[in-house]
Design an enzyme around this catalytic site. Structure first.
Site, PDB file in Angstrom:
ATOM      1  N   HIS A 212      92.772 -24.872  86.601  1.00  0.00           N
ATOM      2  CA  HIS A 212      93.811 -24.493  87.195  1.00  0.00           C
ATOM      3  C   HIS A 212      94.403 -25.457  88.345  1.00  0.00           C
ATOM      4  CE1 HIS A 212      94.284 -20.178  85.865  1.00  0.00           C
ATOM      5  NE2 HIS A 212      93.601 -21.025  84.555  1.00  0.00           N
ATOM      6  N   SER A 216      96.474 -26.939  82.388  1.00  0.00           N
ATOM      7  CA  SER A 216      96.301 -27.239  81.012  1.00  0.00           C
ATOM      8  C   SER A 216      96.692 -28.708  80.608  1.00  0.00           C
ATOM      9  CB  SER A 216      96.859 -26.235  79.932  1.00  0.00           C
ATOM     10  OG  SER A 216      96.080 -25.206  79.937  1.00  0.00           O
ATOM     11  N   LYS A 240     100.019 -15.252  72.803  1.00  0.00           N
ATOM     12  CA  LYS A 240      99.688 -16.204  71.883  1.00  0.00           C
ATOM     13  C   LYS A 240      98.215 -16.220  71.473  1.00  0.00           C
ATOM     14  CE  LYS A 240     100.615 -20.987  70.254  1.00  0.00           C
ATOM     15  NZ  LYS A 240     101.755 -21.943  70.346  1.00  0.00           N
ATOM     16  N   ASP A 241      97.544 -16.029  72.665  1.00  0.00           N
ATOM     17  CA  ASP A 241      96.122 -15.852  72.558  1.00  0.00           C
ATOM     18  C   ASP A 241      95.758 -14.807  71.818  1.00  0.00           C
ATOM     19  OD1 ASP A 241      95.440 -18.185  73.962  1.00  0.00           O
ATOM     20  OD2 ASP A 241      95.038 -17.233  75.940  1.00  0.00           O
ATOM     21  N   GLU A 284      69.365 -22.864  63.632  1.00  0.00           N
ATOM     22  CA  GLU A 284      70.657 -22.394  63.010  1.00  0.00           C
ATOM     23  C   GLU A 284      71.463 -23.645  62.851  1.00  0.00           C
ATOM     24  OE1 GLU A 284      70.052 -19.242  62.494  1.00  0.00           O
ATOM     25  OE2 GLU A 284      71.389 -18.385  63.702  1.00  0.00           O
TER      26      GLU A 284
END
Lengths: 410, 250
Positions: A212, A216, A240-241, A284
């Site tokens: 922040h 971004s 959108k998320d 894994e």
């Protein structure tokens, strides 16, 4: 842009502790580049995956027994006799795979769009620290069911520390709390498996803090130049998320309900047996690439160093990549070479799943060599010799060009 | 490049055949519990329990199954109680500090054939009969493997060196198994009159063991379909919201 809540109670609180203003500035009117594509969903998805893991894990811990004589049975108790215990466990078990899948995509997105470049180097570092913590947490979580692979994975991985010169054996025994993997090992792994996720939460907050500061990155990789280039986080990026979250949950649910054991090795449904080594010990899927690097090098110490080095080298990436241009969109050569690294990671994963015999030895070594070559040699060279395409003036220019006449609207 | 990336993603996500290299290929049989809408065949589970109780339980335990669980395969509570009562369970100590035996109750686990692994080995030529509760999830092939193993006993091919007291099985890794062929025609008399062929008994007990491995399978699939449909609608709504909100931004 100070924030004054309308409600008198929140106003009273805000005056003493400006928490509502903080949330408002960081999550509501937080200016976000207007051109983020769906690859930017994976950060928030990773956060959600972390919360799901913690929420299910806390409840599972209420029923789990970290005792080498009881652990395996207590998992079956959860699967059979705890209300919806099977659901909680299957979410937690497959949630780790979802978490890693999302985080790996998040990292590759950062690699493609140059999100690690100045001024976001610390943001990148914090992300890598989260990855390392996740790996430690996932590994220790895998040991807890105390199945055959749990036990032998713990043995193989902790044995890596014996490669340390002089003090290796002492360190390994200190990690085990004994002379082999045993009950003390299980108990400390459980303790740390519960602790580390909260450390991850802490680092995630610092990661977001760093994010922040400079905000971004975006698909064009250029800085925002004022309000025209940005949109408030809410509602634009919250919805959108959510749109991405819907797809994430559908995939997650499909695995949890219809193929919950698909990613589990059958042999881990057998209780740990220190006297019987399984024919193949594989980790894994999300560790297979690193496992392949470990086994590519015939020397144990060098293998361990290469494996840890494969992640540690990423800390140097902001300086290994010499190109001043962030986004691969404007880097004609890097744009192609980037995919070689993606393919290399897939090849390493495939090699890691197979026994180190025949063709897999050679392929594993070539893929390992390419991984380091890509980061240490190709990244600096391409940065020096590549002629990047011209960058757009601002984020808004190409966005509004699509709408042609829309340019005059402002 | 998009296609390459998809291939890469698949290579990473598709479960790897780890540990599957050992042993002969297991033919797929197909079971009522397979598939998205699969359900257990309760009558087959009951027959399978009969096979377990009359044949397998001589050597193999089912330590995670309690008598009360038998109501889940379609037996009535009274039937389950009657089966439990045939068992003698050591309980105690009583208020004199003495252990005592009493008839089994619904809350008791199924009896174990041997008190400890050493006793099990001593009675079985040194081999340890595994607990069967999780066998279909602990072996590649699952119920298909159980079925294949039970129907896979045959004469060893010429020149095959069979160990002392060992038996040849087509589907067992290495082909040498300590367990003698457990099923022969009419080894049990089914209460529902089904002819007890070896294939029938093998199929029934394979399904029964599928149930013991995951008794919550039906819940999982039922809740799964509802959840998935709910999420489908939710994801659609999220996407519609996104389009509506973003319509203003373009």
């Amino acid at each position: 842009m100070s924030y004054t809540p309308g409600n008198p109670v929140t106003r009273w609180i805000e005056y003493r502790l400006p928490i509502f203003g903080f949330v408002h500035h960081q999550l509501v009117d937080y200016p976000t580049p207007r051109n983020l594509n769906y690859w930017w969903n994976f950060g928030s998805l990773a956060g959600i995956a972390l919360v799901i893991q913690i929420a299910t894990g806390v409840v599972l811990a209420m029923h789990y027994s970290a005792d080498s004589n009881l652990a395996f049975d207590s998992i079956q108790q959860i699967m059979r006799n705890v209300n919806y215990g099977w659901l909680l466990r299957y979410i937690h078990l497959n949630g780790s795979s979802m978490f890693f899948a999302v985080v790996y995509i998040h990292i590759f997105r950062g690699l493609y769009y140059g999100s690690y470049k100045t001024p976001r180097e610390l943001l990148w570092w914090l992300g890598l620290i989260i990855l390392l913590l996740m790996m430690a947490t996932a590994f220790m979580g895998y040991v807890l069911p105390w199945g055959q692979l749990s036990y032998w994975a713990a043995t193989v991985i902790t044995n890596l520390f014996t490669a340390i010169p002089l003090v290796g054996d002492a360190i390994t025994q200190w990690l085990w709390g004994g002379f082999v993997v045993g009950d003390p090992t299980l108990k400390r792994f459980f303790s740390l498996h519960y602790l580390l996720p909260f450390v991850i939460v802490g680092v995630v907050f610092v990661h977001l803090w760093a994010l922040h500061v400079h905000k971004s990155n975006n698909p064009l990789g250029i800085d925002t130049k004022g309000p025209k280039d940005t949109l408030p986080f809410h509602p634009y990026y919250t919805v959108k998320d959510l749109a991405g979250l819907g797809v994430f949950l559908l995939i997650f649910a499909a695995i949890v309900f219809f193929a919950p054991e698909a990613l589990v090795a059958t042999i881990n449904n057998e209780p740990a047996n220190p006297l019987l080594t399984p024919p193949h010990i594989v980790p894994e899927w999300y560790f297979l690439a690193f496992y392949a690097i470990l086994r590519a090098i015939p020397n144990k110490l060098l293998g361990v160093m290469a494996m840890f080095g494969s992640i540690l080298i990423l800390f140097a990436l902001p300086w290994l990549d010499t190109s001043p241009v962030r986004s691969a969109k404007f880097r004609p050569i890097y744009k192609q070479v980037f995919w070689l690294l993606v393919i290399d990671a897939a090849v390493l994963t495939w090699v890691g799943a197979n026994p180190p015999m025949g063709k897999f030895v050679l392929i594993g070594r070539l893929a390992t060599a390419y991984y380091f070559l890509h980061l240490v040699v190709l990244m600096p060279l391409i940065g020096w010799f590549e002629r990047p395409r011209p960058l757009p003036e601002s984020i808004t220019t190409p966005v509004l060009k699509e709408g042609a006449a829309a340019g005059g609207a402002s | 490049m998009k296609r390459l990336m998809l291939a890469a993603a698949l290579a990473i996500l598709v479960p790897t055949a780890a540990g599957a290299a050992e042993g002969p290929a297991i033919p797929a049989h197909g079971w009522p519990s397979d598939g998205l809408f699969g359900r257990f065949d309760k009558t087959a589970l009951q027959r399978g329990f009969q096979v377990y109780e009359q044949v397998c339980s001589a050597c193999h335990s089912l330590k995670y199954i309690y008598f009360r669980n038998l109501t889940e395969i379609g037996l009535s509570t009274d039937q389950a109680k009657a089966i439990a009562a045939e068992d003698e369970v050591e309980d105690g100590p009583d208020d004199q500090g003495e252990m005592f035996t009493r008839p089994g109750k619904l809350s008791d686990p199924l009896p174990r054939p041997f008190p400890n692994p050493q006793a099990a080995r001593a009675a079985n030529n040194g081999a340890l009969p595994p607990d069967l509760s999780l066998i279909t999830v602990a072996r590649e092939g699952g119920a298909d493997y159980v079925y294949a193993l039970l129907t896979g006993f045959e004469e060893p091919p010429e020149g095959f060196a069979l160990g002392d007291g060992m038996n040849y099985n087509r589907y067992f890794p290495g082909h040498q198994i300590a367990m003698p062929p457990p099923l022969f025609p009419d080894a049990v008399t089914y209460t529902d009159g089904t002819p007890a062929t070896v294939e029938q008994m093998a199929a029934d007990v394979a399904q029964f063991l599928n149930w013991t491995a995951e008794p919550r399978l039906e819940d999982r699939k039922r809740i799964g379909i509802k959840t998935f449909l709910f999420l489908l609608v939710l994801a659609g709504l999220f996407f519609a919201c996104k389009r509506k909100v973003w319509a203003k931004a373009h």
